[in-house]
Design an enzyme around this catalytic site. Sequence first.
Site, PDB file in Angstrom:
ATOM      1  CG  ASP A  85      -2.638   6.246   0.861  1.00 35.81           C
ATOM      2  OD1 ASP A  85      -3.181   5.803   1.886  1.00 35.81           O
ATOM      3  OD2 ASP A  85      -2.645   7.446   0.549  1.00 35.81           O
ATOM      4  CG  ASP A  86      -6.117   3.717   2.321  1.00 38.65           C
ATOM      5  OD1 ASP A  86      -5.386   4.117   3.255  1.00 38.65           O
ATOM      6  OD2 ASP A  86      -7.191   4.253   2.020  1.00 38.65           O
ATOM      7  CB  CYS A 123      -3.178   9.098   5.747  1.00 35.11           C
ATOM      8  SG  CYS A 123      -4.310   8.165   4.682  1.00 35.11           S
ATOM      9  CE  LYS A 177      -2.152  10.550   1.852  1.00 28.48           C
ATOM     10  NZ  LYS A 177      -3.205   9.519   1.960  1.00 28.48           N
ATOM     11  CG  HIS A 179      -2.369  13.419   4.600  1.00 32.16           C
ATOM     12  ND1 HIS A 179      -3.158  12.307   4.716  1.00 32.16           N
ATOM     13  CD2 HIS A 179      -3.134  14.449   5.036  1.00 32.16           C
ATOM     14  CE1 HIS A 179      -4.341  12.613   5.191  1.00 32.16           C
ATOM     15  NE2 HIS A 179      -4.351  13.918   5.400  1.00 32.16           N
ATOM     16  CG  HIS A 270      -6.469   7.020  -0.199  1.00 31.23           C
ATOM     17  ND1 HIS A 270      -7.635   7.687  -0.488  1.00 31.23           N
ATOM     18  CD2 HIS A 270      -6.249   7.205   1.130  1.00 31.23           C
ATOM     19  CE1 HIS A 270      -8.109   8.245   0.610  1.00 31.23           C
ATOM     20  NE2 HIS A 270      -7.285   7.962   1.617  1.00 31.23           N
ATOM     21  CG  ASP A 328      -1.094   4.660   4.488  1.00 32.39           C
ATOM     22  OD1 ASP A 328      -1.650   3.618   4.074  1.00 32.39           O
ATOM     23  OD2 ASP A 328      -1.609   5.788   4.358  1.00 32.39           O
ATOM     24  CG  ASN A 329      -3.952   3.299   6.502  1.00 29.31           C
ATOM     25  OD1 ASN A 329      -3.679   4.492   6.393  1.00 29.31           O
ATOM     26  ND2 ASN A 329      -4.697   2.670   5.608  1.00 29.31           N
ATOM     27  CE  LYS A 346      -7.830   5.269   5.574  1.00 33.92           C
ATOM     28  NZ  LYS A 346      -7.887   5.938   4.264  1.00 33.92           N
TER      29      LYS A 346
END
EC number: 3.1.6.-
Length: 599
Positions: A85-86, A123, A177, A179, A270, A328-329, A346
Site C-alpha cells: 500500500d503506497d 487505493c 485491507k 477497501h 500507508h 497499489d499506487n 500518489k
Amino acid sequence: MAPRGCAGPLPPPPSPQTWVWPRKMLAMGALAGFWVLSLLTYGYLSWGQGLEEEEEGALRAQTGERLEPSVTAVSQPHLIFILADDQGFRDVGYHGSEIKTPTLDKLAAEGVKLENYYVQPICTPSRSQFITGKYQIHTGLQHSIIRPTQPNCLPLDNATLPQKLKEVGYSTHMVGKWHLGFYRKECMPTKRGFDTFFGSLLGSGDYYTHYKCDSPGMCGYDLYENDNAAWDHDNGIYSTQMYTQRVQQILASHDPRKPIFLYIAYQAVHSPLQAPGRYFEHYRSIVNINRRRYAAMLSCLDEAINNVTLALKTYGFYNNSIIIYSSDNGGQPTAGGSNWPLRGSKGTYWEGGIRAVGFVHSPLLKNKGSVCKELVHITDWYPTLISLAEGQIDESIQLDGYDVWETISEGLRSPRVDILHNIDPIYTKAKNGSWAAGYGIWNTAIQSAIRVQHWKLLTGNPGYSDWVPPQSFSNLGPNRWHNERITLSTGKSVWLFNITADPYERVDLSSRYPGIVKQLLRRLSQFNKTAVPVRYPPKDPRSNPRLNGGVWGPWYKEESKQQKPSKKKAEKKQRKSKTKKKPQKERSFPNCHSGISRG
C-alpha cells in the site's frame, strides 16, 4: 531464535524423515549428503531450494496429517497475490533506494521484473480493477475512493476473481485491507468470493489499535475475522506482523495437494507512519523523520514477505506456486514515499502516481531472472490468473484486462496496446479546459489520462506535478526548494508525452503532434461512450460506529424492508380508511426527523 517484529514464528516444521529430496541432490555424493543433513538438523530451507514438483507432497500440515510421497502435485498452481500500500516506485532496492529490501530484491531477481507495469493512483480503484478485471468507468468507481460513511461498494453484479477461482476448486483466503465497501452485508469479502477474511474494511487505521476516525465523532474499531469484529485479536499487535502470522496459519492448515488463492493486502506502507522500534536501527542517518519511519515500515514489510515465502516452502506450496507482488499506487512524498525519477505522486495521473513496483516470482516461469518491458496493467491479473487456474471467462463479460502470462513467463509481446488510466467526470474541472482545446472531440476540462502504445495523453487537472528528488528528504520536512517545480502555463489543459522515449514526462509534445493528440482524444471519447454512471453517494449518518457497537461495519437496511407492512395489516388499514369520513389532524412522529414530509 524466532524472528521478532514482523516475522511471526512458524509452527514446527515436519521431521527430517518426512522430507523427500530431489534425486539430483542425492546424486551429489557424500559431501552433498553431509550438507543436506546439516540443513535438516537445523530445520531450515535455504533460499532458492525446494522440493521438485514431481516429488512434492512429503510435508504435513499443522494438524499432523502426513501426505503420501507418491501423491503428485495439483496441476492448478497456488496463486499468491501480495499487494503493498503506497509503496513508491523508487522504494525498492533494485530501483536504487537507500531502503534495504533484500527479500523483494531476491524474489524479483529470480523471477520477472515488470518495468512497464501500471496501477491506479489511489487505493479503491486499483483494488476494484484487480478483483474485477474492469476499468473504473465500467464499475462506476471513477471518482475518488469508497469512503467509510458512504452507502457504496463494489457493484454486486460483477463476478470477482475469487468467485471465479472457487468455481474451479480453489480455496480462497484474504488477509489485509479490503477497501471495496461494506455498507451492506452482501458487500463483505466473504460474500464476494473469499472463504475466509481477516483484516480491515477501511482504507487506513492505527497499526496497533486498529481504530480509525473518519472525522470528529466518527471513530470505530476496524479489524474483522470473516463477518465479525475480531475483538479477540485486539492485542496491540502490529498489523504487518499479525497479517503474516495469519498467512502462516492458513498455509499450515491447508493441504498443498489442493489449489489455494491467497490475497495478502498489507496495510504497509500507508500512513499513519508506524513501525516496531528495532526496524529504525539501520536508518538513523535519515534525518527526515517521515522518510525514516517509512523506511522502517518497508523493512518490516520486506521481512514479512520473507516469512511468507519460507512458509510456502515449509508447507509444500512453493514449487507449484506463483507469487505476484505489486504496489497499489505510487508513493506519497509528504508521507515518506519516493517515486524518483518519475513525475508526480500518489493521487495523480503522472507516472509517479500510476507506474508501480511489480514482479512475478515462480518456479513455473520459463524465463527466470528477466525483465519484462511490455505493457501490463493491474486489470490483467484477473484473466491471467483465471487462465492459469484452468477456469473459464464468460464471453458475455466485457473485460478490460488481458491474459499476459506468456508475455511474463516466455517474453512474448503483450496483447495490450493501450491503457485507459481513467476518466473522472466529477473531479474538479480545469479552469482553462474546453471543447475548443480538445478540437471539438473532447472537453479538456475533464480529468482523464490514456496510454496508447508509446503515447500518453492527459487532460484536465492531472494533479501535483513536481519531481521530488532524494535530496528533498534531507531535512525535517519535505523541502520544496529541492523539488523541480512546474508552473502550468495559462490555458494549458492537454499534455502529450512519448513515454518510451521520455518516461519522466519532461517534454510535452502536444503542440508538436496535434494529429496524435486528436487520435488519442477520439480514443478517450470511444471509451467514454461505454462508461456507466459514477457511484459516489453522500454520507449516511447511520454509518457511525457509535450506532454499531463501536465497530465499523455494515449498517444499511433497505427502507422497503423496514417499512413494508404485512398483507393482513394492509387490508385492515384499507377497511378502516373507508369508514372514516373526516380527515384526521396531522400527528407528530417522534422517530421522524423534522423537516421531512411524510408521503
